[in-house]
Design a protein around this motif. Structure first.
Motif, PDB file in Angstrom:
ATOM      1  N   SER A 199       1.859  17.293  10.226  1.00 43.57           N
ATOM      2  CA  SER A 199       2.023  18.228   9.110  1.00 43.57           C
ATOM      3  C   SER A 199       0.652  18.628   8.585  1.00 43.57           C
ATOM      4  O   SER A 199      -0.346  17.939   8.848  1.00 43.57           O
ATOM      5  N   PHE A 200       0.619  19.740   7.855  1.00 42.92           N
ATOM      6  CA  PHE A 200      -0.648  20.231   7.316  1.00 42.92           C
ATOM      7  C   PHE A 200      -1.225  19.233   6.321  1.00 42.92           C
ATOM      8  O   PHE A 200      -2.369  18.818   6.427  1.00 42.92           O
ATOM      9  N   PHE A 201      -0.416  18.860   5.345  1.00 44.43           N
ATOM     10  CA  PHE A 201      -0.871  17.879   4.362  1.00 44.43           C
ATOM     11  C   PHE A 201      -0.414  16.481   4.778  1.00 44.43           C
ATOM     12  O   PHE A 201       0.710  16.318   5.258  1.00 44.43           O
ATOM     13  N   PRO A 202      -1.272  15.482   4.599  1.00 45.84           N
ATOM     14  CA  PRO A 202      -0.876  14.117   4.961  1.00 45.84           C
ATOM     15  C   PRO A 202       0.387  13.693   4.197  1.00 45.84           C
ATOM     16  O   PRO A 202       0.569  14.061   3.045  1.00 45.84           O
ATOM     17  N   GLY A 206     -10.189  19.479  11.493  1.00 44.43           N
ATOM     18  CA  GLY A 206     -11.131  18.399  11.779  1.00 44.43           C
ATOM     19  C   GLY A 206     -12.590  18.710  11.536  1.00 44.43           C
ATOM     20  O   GLY A 206     -13.444  17.849  11.742  1.00 44.43           O
ATOM     21  N   SER A 207     -12.910  19.942  11.120  1.00 44.64           N
ATOM     22  CA  SER A 207     -14.315  20.269  10.860  1.00 44.64           C
ATOM     23  C   SER A 207     -14.794  19.528   9.612  1.00 44.64           C
ATOM     24  O   SER A 207     -14.060  19.421   8.627  1.00 44.64           O
ATOM     25  N   LYS A 208     -16.017  19.031   9.686  1.00 44.37           N
ATOM     26  CA  LYS A 208     -16.573  18.276   8.558  1.00 44.37           C
ATOM     27  C   LYS A 208     -17.678  19.083   7.863  1.00 44.37           C
ATOM     28  O   LYS A 208     -18.557  19.630   8.532  1.00 44.37           O
ATOM     29  N   PHE A 209     -17.584  19.160   6.560  1.00 40.94           N
ATOM     30  CA  PHE A 209     -18.612  19.850   5.773  1.00 40.94           C
ATOM     31  C   PHE A 209     -18.996  18.975   4.591  1.00 40.94           C
ATOM     32  O   PHE A 209     -18.168  18.255   4.047  1.00 40.94           O
ATOM     33  N   ASP A 210     -20.266  19.092   4.182  1.00 37.97           N
ATOM     34  CA  ASP A 210     -20.702  18.354   2.998  1.00 37.97           C
ATOM     35  C   ASP A 210     -20.209  19.063   1.735  1.00 37.97           C
ATOM     36  O   ASP A 210     -19.824  18.418   0.759  1.00 37.97           O
ATOM     37  N   PHE A 226      -2.080  10.573  17.758  1.00 41.66           N
ATOM     38  CA  PHE A 226      -3.185   9.679  18.088  1.00 41.66           C
ATOM     39  C   PHE A 226      -4.466  10.477  18.336  1.00 41.66           C
ATOM     40  O   PHE A 226      -5.521  10.168  17.806  1.00 41.66           O
ATOM     41  N   LEU A 227      -4.282  11.574  19.130  1.00 39.05           N
ATOM     42  CA  LEU A 227      -5.452  12.397  19.441  1.00 39.05           C
ATOM     43  C   LEU A 227      -6.032  13.009  18.180  1.00 39.05           C
ATOM     44  O   LEU A 227      -7.241  13.074  17.999  1.00 39.05           O
ATOM     45  N   ALA A 228      -5.134  13.464  17.306  1.00 45.37           N
ATOM     46  CA  ALA A 228      -5.613  14.068  16.061  1.00 45.37           C
ATOM     47  C   ALA A 228      -6.316  13.030  15.203  1.00 45.37           C
ATOM     48  O   ALA A 228      -7.321  13.305  14.551  1.00 45.37           O
ATOM     49  N   ALA A 229      -5.757  11.815  15.243  1.00 46.98           N
ATOM     50  CA  ALA A 229      -6.324  10.764  14.401  1.00 46.98           C
ATOM     51  C   ALA A 229      -7.678  10.290  14.899  1.00 46.98           C
ATOM     52  O   ALA A 229      -8.477   9.748  14.151  1.00 46.98           O
ATOM     53  N   CYS A 230      -7.926  10.525  16.216  1.00 41.52           N
ATOM     54  CA  CYS A 230      -9.199  10.068  16.781  1.00 41.52           C
ATOM     55  C   CYS A 230     -10.389  10.661  16.048  1.00 41.52           C
ATOM     56  O   CYS A 230     -11.438  10.049  15.963  1.00 41.52           O
ATOM     57  N   GLY A 231     -10.195  11.874  15.544  1.00 38.98           N
ATOM     58  CA  GLY A 231     -11.305  12.533  14.867  1.00 38.98           C
ATOM     59  C   GLY A 231     -11.512  12.037  13.450  1.00 38.98           C
ATOM     60  O   GLY A 231     -12.475  12.388  12.799  1.00 38.98           O
TER      61      GLY A 231
END
Lengths: 381, 281
Positions: free
Chosen positions: B34-37, A103-107, A29-34
């Motif tokens: 996992s690393f990949f979804p 979770g880092s976002k880049f263009d 859940f926490l990971a998905a928050c991002g």
């Protein structure tokens, strides 16, 4: 069966499974928050975008280090028209993927072609709109085709180069025709440097000792990989260092810590600049080669800016700059190489659009973890 | 501000930047993430493969060995320095202390790179050996650069100033009257050191040991830069698994195992270093 096996082979009860899953669910859940499902697909115009372009880039490829500053600067017109991008640096393709996964976002990201499928699998990228790239039709068609996935242009190829054996001509005498076998030559124990990369070290073994097409992954059965692993463990004692940064290798060559090594064009330049008598070999098994370029972030809010920036990168001016400065090839075929050092052009075949056809060009590795695990065992042995 | 107000910020900090990452690592280690979804599948295979005699486990014990050597060597070198500053140079002790920690004014990265310059084939030591004729040109001292020895030398060089500080503090707080009493009772200087000074400085020594042993056990950077093929350690495996291998499951297993072992070690050392003695120091 050992107690350890019993412990791990025991089927988890529903209760145990739920307990174990509770931690997982919380963290998922926490990971998905991002996460953000909004896609930055083409809409509106460049004026409607924030313009704060973020690029995950190799050091030396950022403005103004790349292309220079001022009127002749390759990226200058982009910077003048919009703004200087924000750069984050990567040291390897794997590290770049890791940053994205975290979770880092880049263009824009500047990976190499063998990793494009990984970026697609990660769900991080979207195809380019090549109609927005005015220089796209000038690019090497075979590199363009090699980088398509399901007919979509997820990757714009830009820079390319060879990977080969570089050696000190005043210290090393190859036995007959130059071969990748120099990496396993007992005469030069302690003076050899391998690149710390799982795939390439197995490929070199495949092309030399294994005598097969190492890029045909079907050839890499478990027994073959095991043989390669054992061989590399045995030969590891000849190796002084496995470099992970080109600068480290260049320093080792300059300080005479190593005489033979896995090298890119930039290392040849560094050795020449240090007035060393080096040879960038054309091994009988063929050179390896690489091709890097740009992928476009799925969630970019700077869709048009990203295209404008990439368009500068693939221009003839960009090609004219990278060749004499970094000794790398460029995918723009309209570049004039007449002003470039003829030795350089000859060594790296910079005036030959088909040069890469003779080399083993990097490809997607479907089972990268299998090779990586074997390579870790080589290093840990 | 009440006690809760004081405790809340560090608790939140610890929760966000320690407990949550540990929880995420735990989820990766059992395949819940996992690393990949789409690859996630609960499994203890990562733990089983690791504990069942893997190369990684052997590498862990190699790291333990290196960490022990570095810790002991650092303490042996730092103790006399700390002793001299604390007990023999009362007027200059703070100047000397400043000199001891001066290397910390330079970045960690540069200090390690400096060792490459000193230990390389054309470095200071080998150049001296060539000049004096002790070694022929192109025949450098073996193992000086890119070896386990290099990792030990470099880490000792890095840690000695850090180790000297807690030892200095414990010696500085020593009740000198105890040494006078020992002398009055006929103890030689060595006996007074062995029976009084050393035991009373042990909390500082133990703290110094932990300061070195724990970071060395997970050390990644120094082996990467100067370890060569022989100096590859457990921390390098973790970095590889999170990097080139894209195997975050095994990487998480190794990370959590390291965390667990360090926790066990800290619990063991807590018996030697009580909070009271640290506070007293």
């Amino acid at each position: 069966m050992s107690e350890l096996d019993k412990l791990f082979n025991r089927r988890l009860s529903r209760g145990q499974f739920v307990k174990l899953g509770a931690v997982a669910a919380g963290t998922t859940f926490l990971a998905a928050c991002g996460g953000d499902d909004s896609s930055g697909a083409a809409s509106g115009s460049i004026e409607d975008e924030p313009g704060n372009l973020s690029v995950l880039e190799w050091a030396g490829y950022e403005y103004p280090a790349y292309g220079g500053k001022g009127a002749t600067g390759v990226l200058q017109s982009y910077v003048d028209s919009y703004a200087k991008p924000t750069y984050t640096f990567l040291t390897s393709d794997d590290q770049a993927l890791g940053k994205a996964r975290a979770g880092s976002k880049f263009d824009l990201v500047h990976p190499c072609v063998s990793y494009v499928q990984d970026w697609v699998d990660l769900g991080y990228v979207q195809p380019f709109d090549t109609s927005l790239l005015t220089n796209f039709d000038k690019l090497n068609p075979s590199l363009v085709e090699n980088s398509q996935i399901d007919g979509k242009q997820y990757f714009i190829p830009v820079d390319w180069g060879f990977s080969s054996v570089m050696y000190r001509a005043d210290k090393v005498e190859p036995d007959g025709e130059v071969s990748w076998n120099l990496f396993y030559d007992d005469r030069y124990k302690g003076k050899i440097s391998w690149w710390d990369s799982p795939i390439e070290n197995f490929l070199i073994w495949g092309y030399t000792i294994g005598q097969f097409d190492a890029y045909d992954w079907d050839n890499w059965t478990d027994p073959v990989l095991e043989d390669a692993k054992k061989f590399l463990i045995e030969k590891k004692k000849l190796v002084r260092n496995m470099w992970s940064s080109q600068t480290d290798f260049d320093t080792d060559v300059a300080n005479s810590n190593v005489w033979i090594g896995y090298a890119w064009g930039g290392s040849f330049k560094a050795a020449k600049d240090a007035k060393l008598n080096v040879v960038y070999a054309d091994p009988k098994e063929g050179r390896l080669s690489w091709n890097c370029g740009f992928v476009l972030g799925k969630d970019t809010q700077n869709y048009h800016h990203a295209h404008a920036y990439v368009d500068q990168w693939i221009s003839a001016a960009s090609a004219g700059w990278i060749i004499p400065n970094y000794y790398y090839g460029h995918t723009n075929t309209t570049v004039d190489t007449s002003a470039v050092d003829p030795e350089l052009v000859a060594v790296f075949k910079l005036d030959d659009p088909t040069a890469l056809d003779e080399a083993h060009i990097e490809q997607y590795v479907p089972d990268r973890r299998r090779f990586a695990k074997a390579w870790d065992e080589v290093k840990a042995a | 501000m009440g006690t809760a107000g004081l405790v809340l910020p560090p608790t939140l900090w610890l929760a966000v930047f320690f407990l949550v990452p540990v929880g995420i690592s735990a989820a990766y280690s059992v395949g819940a993430l996992s690393f990949f979804p789409g690859e996630a599948a609960l499994s203890l295979d990562g733990w089983r493969d690791f504990l069942d005699g893997s190369a990684y486990l052997r590498l862990f014990w190699k790291s333990v060995k290196i960490a022990l050597i570095v810790s002991v060597a650092s303490i042996l070198l730092a103790y006399p320095v700390a002793y001299y500053i604390a007990l023999c140079a009362p007027k200059r002790k703070y100047v000397l202390l400043l000199l001891i920690i001066a290397p910390y004014f330079v970045s960690y990265f540069l200090r390690i790179l400096a060792m490459k310059v000193i230990l390389g084939d054309q470095g200071v030591i080998n150049s001296f050996a060539y000049w004096t004729g002790l070694r022929a040109q192109d025949d450098p001292i073996p193992g000086l650069l890119y070896s386990q020895t290099t990792v030990v030398i470099t880490l000792v060089f890095v840690f000695v100033p850090l180790v000297a500080l807690p030892i200095f503090v414990s010696l500085e707080n020593l009740d000198r009257r105890l040494l006078e009493a020992a002398t009055d009772l006929g103890a030689s200087r060595f006996t007074a050191f062995r029976r009084v000074t050393l035991p009373l400085s042990l909390p500082g020594v133990m703290a110094a040991f932990v300061f070195v042993f724990v970071p060395t056990l997970g050390e990644y950077f120094t082996p990467l830069l100067v370890g060569g093929t022989d100096g590859f350690l457990f921390g390098n495996s973790i970095a590889d698994l999170y990097g080139a291998s894209q195997d975050w499951q095994t990487g998480s297993v190794l990370s959590l195992f390291l965390l667990f072992m360090i926790a066990v070690l800290m619990a063991a050392f807590a018996r030697f270093i009580s909070l009271r003695s640290v506070a007293a120091n």
